[in-house]
Design a protein around this motif. Sequence first.
Motif: not given
Length: 206
Positions: A40-46, A91-99
């Motif tokens: 389910a993480r990909a959807e959260i990343a979106e 930016d940092f929060m988004e980067e963490a989720v994306d990683l």
Amino acid sequence: MRFRLTPRETSFYDMFAASADNIVTGSKLLMELLGADPAARAEIAERMRAAEHAGDDATHAIFHQLNSSFITPFDREDIYSLASSLDDIMDFMEEAVDLVVLYQIDELPKGVDMQIEVISRAAELTAEAMPNLRTMQNLTEYWIEVNRLENQADQIHRKLLAHLFNGKYDAIEVLKLKEIVDVLEEAADAFEHVANTVETIAVKES
């Protein structure tokens, strides 16, 4: 409070508040990521990516207003610094989720939840503080508490690094997880940058 003879552009206050509210949205998505199944993480990343884009839009709106305003509520360089630091947090929060998604992390190490809890609390405090820029009242406790939280984040980060290098993980996994916890630490640092800028503004305006 310094007495002013000229009117000031007040829309900045609303824009800073909107930017901080968006950061709260991002922090909630980080919390959601913790309890989510890996599938389910990909959807959260979106959704986090959409929040980060909204943050970019808010920052650009502030810069546009700054460039088109003759009178500003406080120093231009402080407006720029505050907007930039708020943007850095997203930016940092988004980067963490994306990683987490890109590296296909099955299980985040113990301690990441504590990092995210600190970030979530700092996000709430920041959102509560931004409206107070109008009056410069009730801000001292905000920047003191955010600095305390950043110190707590530093301690959590050091313990996480010690855990990652204790031999439990293979070398590649260590590199992946270290990058994630480092980015979360940068998010915590960025909250402190915001708080320090607010303190600078308050001192100048007193």
